[in-house]
Design a protein around this motif. Structure first.
Motif, PDB file in Angstrom:
ATOM      1  N   UNK A  40      -5.915  -6.840  16.118  1.00  0.00           N
ATOM      2  CA  UNK A  40      -5.197  -8.097  15.866  1.00  0.00           C
ATOM      3  C   UNK A  40      -5.585  -9.196  16.853  1.00  0.00           C
ATOM      4  N   UNK A  41      -5.480  -8.954  18.161  1.00  0.00           N
ATOM      5  CA  UNK A  41      -5.848 -10.028  19.080  1.00  0.00           C
ATOM      6  C   UNK A  41      -7.338 -10.378  19.021  1.00  0.00           C
ATOM      7  N   UNK A  48       1.047  -8.236  11.955  1.00  0.00           N
ATOM      8  CA  UNK A  48       1.588  -8.122  10.593  1.00  0.00           C
ATOM      9  C   UNK A  48       0.659  -8.769   9.566  1.00  0.00           C
ATOM     10  N   UNK A  49       0.019  -9.859   9.933  1.00  0.00           N
ATOM     11  CA  UNK A  49      -0.924 -10.523   9.024  1.00  0.00           C
ATOM     12  C   UNK A  49      -2.146  -9.649   8.803  1.00  0.00           C
ATOM     13  N   UNK A  50      -2.652  -9.074   9.880  1.00  0.00           N
ATOM     14  CA  UNK A  50      -3.817  -8.194   9.755  1.00  0.00           C
ATOM     15  C   UNK A  50      -3.488  -6.983   8.890  1.00  0.00           C
ATOM     16  N   UNK A  51      -2.333  -6.390   9.115  1.00  0.00           N
ATOM     17  CA  UNK A  51      -1.929  -5.232   8.309  1.00  0.00           C
ATOM     18  C   UNK A  51      -1.823  -5.617   6.836  1.00  0.00           C
ATOM     19  N   UNK A  52      -1.269  -6.780   6.560  1.00  0.00           N
ATOM     20  CA  UNK A  52      -1.159  -7.239   5.165  1.00  0.00           C
ATOM     21  C   UNK A  52      -2.530  -7.400   4.525  1.00  0.00           C
ATOM     22  N   UNK A  53      -3.452  -7.979   5.251  1.00  0.00           N
ATOM     23  CA  UNK A  53      -4.810  -8.158   4.704  1.00  0.00           C
ATOM     24  C   UNK A  53      -5.495  -6.825   4.475  1.00  0.00           C
ATOM     25  N   UNK A  54      -5.310  -5.903   5.417  1.00  0.00           N
ATOM     26  CA  UNK A  54      -5.911  -4.572   5.254  1.00  0.00           C
ATOM     27  C   UNK A  54      -5.335  -3.867   4.030  1.00  0.00           C
ATOM     28  N   UNK A  61      -5.935   1.711   8.692  1.00  0.00           N
ATOM     29  CA  UNK A  61      -6.392   1.837  10.070  1.00  0.00           C
ATOM     30  C   UNK A  61      -6.504   3.283  10.535  1.00  0.00           C
ATOM     31  N   UNK A  62      -5.647   4.166  10.037  1.00  0.00           N
ATOM     32  CA  UNK A  62      -5.673   5.569  10.446  1.00  0.00           C
ATOM     33  C   UNK A  62      -7.020   6.226  10.160  1.00  0.00           C
TER      34      UNK A  62
END
Length: 66
Positions: A40-41, A48-54, A61-62
């Motif tokens: 993220x950084x 939360x934005x990165x997780x949404x895009x993924x 990510x796992x």
């Protein structure tokens, strides 16, 4: 008709580029999202934005934590 197919090619190309970028990022961070050494950084996005895009791309990510 040619114009209606152009956005699909552009969108697919953008999605491919985004997927490649996030794949590289997740490999480098070993799937870590938050924290000083997380994806993220490094991406400049909120976790939360990165997780949404993924999620939108069907990426987990796992899968990069090996």
């Amino acid at each position: 008709r040619a114009m209606s197919s152009a956005p699909k090619r552009t969108a697919a190309t953008w999605e491919q580029q985004e997927r490649a970028y996030f794949t590289d990022l997740l490999r480098r961070t070993k799937g870590r999202i938050p924290g000083p050494h997380g994806a993220a950084p490094l991406s400049g996005l909120a976790p939360s934005t990165l997780i949404s895009r993924l999620e939108k791309l069907g990426m987990k990510p796992a899968e990069f934590r090996r």
